[in-house]
Write a protein that holds these residues in place. Structure first.
Motif, PDB file in Angstrom:
ATOM      1  N   PHE A   9       7.393  -4.087  -2.643  1.00  0.00           N
ATOM      2  CA  PHE A   9       6.294  -3.921  -1.683  1.00  0.00           C
ATOM      3  C   PHE A   9       6.503  -4.795  -0.445  1.00  0.00           C
ATOM      4  N   ASP A  10       6.199  -4.231   0.707  1.00  0.00           N
ATOM      5  CA  ASP A  10       6.329  -4.966   1.975  1.00  0.00           C
ATOM      6  C   ASP A  10       5.390  -6.178   1.976  1.00  0.00           C
ATOM      7  N   GLY A  11       5.945  -7.343   2.300  1.00  0.00           N
ATOM      8  CA  GLY A  11       5.140  -8.553   2.399  1.00  0.00           C
ATOM      9  C   GLY A  11       4.459  -8.953   1.112  1.00  0.00           C
ATOM     10  N   ASP A  12       4.939  -8.420  -0.021  1.00  0.00           N
ATOM     11  CA  ASP A  12       4.317  -8.715  -1.317  1.00  0.00           C
ATOM     12  C   ASP A  12       2.818  -8.401  -1.291  1.00  0.00           C
ATOM     13  N   GLU A  13       2.448  -7.345  -0.555  1.00  0.00           N
ATOM     14  CA  GLU A  13       1.041  -6.957  -0.450  1.00  0.00           C
ATOM     15  C   GLU A  13       0.833  -5.618  -1.146  1.00  0.00           C
ATOM     16  N   TYR A  14      -0.040  -5.605  -2.111  1.00  0.00           N
ATOM     17  CA  TYR A  14      -0.347  -4.374  -2.842  1.00  0.00           C
ATOM     18  C   TYR A  14      -1.715  -4.502  -3.501  1.00  0.00           C
ATOM     19  N   THR A  15      -2.256  -3.360  -3.877  1.00  0.00           N
ATOM     20  CA  THR A  15      -3.557  -3.311  -4.560  1.00  0.00           C
ATOM     21  C   THR A  15      -3.358  -2.723  -5.944  1.00  0.00           C
ATOM     22  N   GLU A  16      -3.724  -3.483  -6.971  1.00  0.00           N
ATOM     23  CA  GLU A  16      -3.573  -2.979  -8.329  1.00  0.00           C
ATOM     24  C   GLU A  16      -4.695  -1.991  -8.640  1.00  0.00           C
ATOM     25  N   LEU A  17      -4.335  -0.902  -9.286  1.00  0.00           N
ATOM     26  CA  LEU A  17      -5.287   0.168  -9.597  1.00  0.00           C
ATOM     27  C   LEU A  17      -5.500   0.274 -11.109  1.00  0.00           C
ATOM     28  N   PHE A  18      -6.694   0.653 -11.499  1.00  0.00           N
ATOM     29  CA  PHE A  18      -7.045   0.968 -12.892  1.00  0.00           C
ATOM     30  C   PHE A  18      -6.738  -0.194 -13.853  1.00  0.00           C
ATOM     31  N   ASP A  19      -6.917  -1.440 -13.390  1.00  0.00           N
ATOM     32  CA  ASP A  19      -6.599  -2.595 -14.231  1.00  0.00           C
ATOM     33  C   ASP A  19      -7.705  -2.925 -15.233  1.00  0.00           C
ATOM     34  N   ASN A  20      -8.772  -2.126 -15.222  1.00  0.00           N
ATOM     35  CA  ASN A  20      -9.881  -2.385 -16.153  1.00  0.00           C
ATOM     36  C   ASN A  20      -9.732  -1.610 -17.467  1.00  0.00           C
ATOM     37  N   ILE A  21      -8.653  -0.825 -17.622  1.00  0.00           N
ATOM     38  CA  ILE A  21      -8.475  -0.026 -18.839  1.00  0.00           C
ATOM     39  C   ILE A  21      -7.685  -0.836 -19.862  1.00  0.00           C
ATOM     40  N   ARG A  22      -8.182  -0.877 -21.106  1.00  0.00           N
ATOM     41  CA  ARG A  22      -7.496  -1.624 -22.163  1.00  0.00           C
ATOM     42  C   ARG A  22      -7.375  -0.782 -23.434  1.00  0.00           C
ATOM     43  N   SER A  23      -6.348  -1.103 -24.204  1.00  0.00           N
ATOM     44  CA  SER A  23      -6.137  -0.383 -25.468  1.00  0.00           C
ATOM     45  C   SER A  23      -7.200  -0.752 -26.490  1.00  0.00           C
ATOM     46  N   LYS A  24      -7.422   0.173 -27.426  1.00  0.00           N
ATOM     47  CA  LYS A  24      -8.401  -0.050 -28.485  1.00  0.00           C
ATOM     48  C   LYS A  24      -7.847   0.490 -29.798  1.00  0.00           C
ATOM     49  N   ASP A  25      -8.156  -0.179 -30.882  1.00  0.00           N
ATOM     50  CA  ASP A  25      -7.656   0.222 -32.203  1.00  0.00           C
ATOM     51  C   ASP A  25      -8.602   1.254 -32.823  1.00  0.00           C
ATOM     52  N   GLY A  55       0.781   0.310  -2.327  1.00  0.00           N
ATOM     53  CA  GLY A  55       1.161  -0.517  -1.187  1.00  0.00           C
ATOM     54  C   GLY A  55       2.159   0.236  -0.334  1.00  0.00           C
ATOM     55  N   LYS A  56       2.911  -0.512   0.485  1.00  0.00           N
ATOM     56  CA  LYS A  56       3.908   0.107   1.363  1.00  0.00           C
ATOM     57  C   LYS A  56       5.303  -0.372   1.013  1.00  0.00           C
ATOM     58  N   VAL A  57       6.250   0.562   0.967  1.00  0.00           N
ATOM     59  CA  VAL A  57       7.662   0.274   0.752  1.00  0.00           C
ATOM     60  C   VAL A  57       8.418   0.719   1.991  1.00  0.00           C
ATOM     61  N   GLU A  58       8.939  -0.233   2.742  1.00  0.00           N
ATOM     62  CA  GLU A  58       9.620   0.065   4.008  1.00  0.00           C
ATOM     63  C   GLU A  58       8.721   0.888   4.939  1.00  0.00           C
ATOM     64  N   GLY A  59       7.430   0.554   4.926  1.00  0.00           N
ATOM     65  CA  GLY A  59       6.474   1.224   5.804  1.00  0.00           C
ATOM     66  C   GLY A  59       5.901   2.509   5.255  1.00  0.00           C
ATOM     67  N   HIS A  60       6.386   2.974   4.108  1.00  0.00           N
ATOM     68  CA  HIS A  60       5.888   4.214   3.506  1.00  0.00           C
ATOM     69  C   HIS A  60       4.847   3.885   2.430  1.00  0.00           C
ATOM     70  N   GLY A  61       3.653   4.461   2.546  1.00  0.00           N
ATOM     71  CA  GLY A  61       2.646   4.288   1.511  1.00  0.00           C
ATOM     72  C   GLY A  61       3.147   4.837   0.188  1.00  0.00           C
ATOM     73  N   THR A  62       3.014   4.052  -0.879  1.00  0.00           N
ATOM     74  CA  THR A  62       3.605   4.418  -2.173  1.00  0.00           C
ATOM     75  C   THR A  62       2.743   3.908  -3.318  1.00  0.00           C
ATOM     76  N   VAL A  63       2.744   4.651  -4.414  1.00  0.00           N
ATOM     77  CA  VAL A  63       2.152   4.180  -5.666  1.00  0.00           C
ATOM     78  C   VAL A  63       3.290   3.900  -6.643  1.00  0.00           C
TER      79      VAL A  63
END
Length: 305
Positions: A91-107, A139-147
């Motif tokens: 990611f450019d400038g080490d800047e990114y937004t984490e998505l869906f980090d509230n989901i957790r596994s369940k037994d 975030g962005k990779v070499e200026g390109h928006g990417t997931v």
């Protein structure tokens, strides 16, 4: 003869030397060599300061290894790293937004092997900052928006479970909504046995979502790293518009030892390594980690044009 043997024994032990007691005393005090540091003043070497390459045994500092993108400067061996390190690299400038980090596994099944599955999950959550075996970030990779979806081997071997399937499916929806390409970085031992059929159902679920991504004419690129095995390789790991491998990565369905014992034959040299797979048409190209960010930028430009 007995006298001679006795003399030799004395010479070896130093018992017949003059001032032997004085020498032992001074050695014990370490006065002769000037070693006078007290135990309380001794400094411990910082843990994790040095690293050794498992391939060529080259030793260097952890800082130097990180600056070299976790690639051995001596033999180009690619060390195993997690999602945080890949995000820092790509990611450019080490800047990114984490998505869906509230989901957790369940037994759901109440599964128990050496310990209950729920207890295993709780132990991993305490030891690491990982919520599951994959993270999704935008975030962005070499200026390109990417997931970028990146697996973490430290979480139960990067195993495929219901949470991984759900996160990748939501990432595909997010890409379609925002018209973004998707990179999937694979590092997995396969499906998670603790979730039984729930984990196997993710193969079809993710494959269906990727077909929607294809219909939307959005690039889907897989990066297969060391190791990538099982259901991940057998399904969405090999469904990319481009399937890319890291140098020397071990990629396959069953491990080489299992295959060798099954067919009762010796395997070719380099079997299941990324170079072997590229030669036999399973991969499209191999990219060195130090060039990865720039190469992804070029690929996204080509896809746009």
């Amino acid at each position: 003869m007995a006298k001679k043997e006795e003399d030799i024994e004395k010479n070896l032990t130093g018992d017949d030397l003059p001032q032997a007691d004085a020498l032992r005393s001074s050695w014990f005090k370490r006065v002769q060599k000037g070693i006078l540091t007290s135990t309380s003043e001794k400094k411990e070497i910082q843990e994790g300061l040095w690293t050794k390459c498992p391939e060529c045994k080259h030793t260097g500092t952890s800082t130097e290894l990180a600056e070299n993108k976790y690639v051995c400067p001596n033999c180009n061996y690619h060390h195993r790293i997690g999602s945080a390190e890949y995000y820092d690299i790509l990611f450019d400038g080490d800047e990114y937004t984490e998505l869906f980090d509230n989901i957790r596994s369940k037994d759901y099944l109440g599964f128990t092997d050496l310990k209950p599955y729920q207890k295993r999950l709780e132990d991993i959550w305490k030891k690491t900052d990982l919520h599951d075996s994959i993270r999704v970030a935008s975030g962005k990779v070499e200026g390109h928006g990417t997931v970028i979806c990146c697996m973490d081997f430290d979480f139960i071997g990067g195993s495929l479970g219901s949470v991984m399937g759900e996160k990748i499916a939501r990432a595909a929806d997010y890409c379609i909504e925002h018209k973004l390409p998707m990179i999937l970085i694979c590092k997995s031992g396969g499906a998670r046995m603790m979730e039984s059929a729930f984990s196997l159902m993710q193969l079809a679920k993710i494959s269906g979502k990727l077909s929607q991504l294809s219909d939307a004419k959005l690039p889907y690129i897989t990066l297969l790293t060391d190791p990538t095995f099982g259901g991940v390789t057998a399904s969405f790991g090999m469904l990319g518009d481009l399937n890319i491998g890291e140098p020397g990565a071990l990629i396959g369905f069953a491990g080489p030892r299992v295959i060798k014992e099954t067919i009762k034959k010796d395997l070719p040299e380099g079997f299941q390594r990324s170079e072997f797979l590229l030669e036999h048409g399973f991969l499209d190209l191999i990219i060195d980690r130090k060039e990865m960010k720039q190469k992804f930028g070029v690929l996204f430009t080509l896809f746009k044009n």
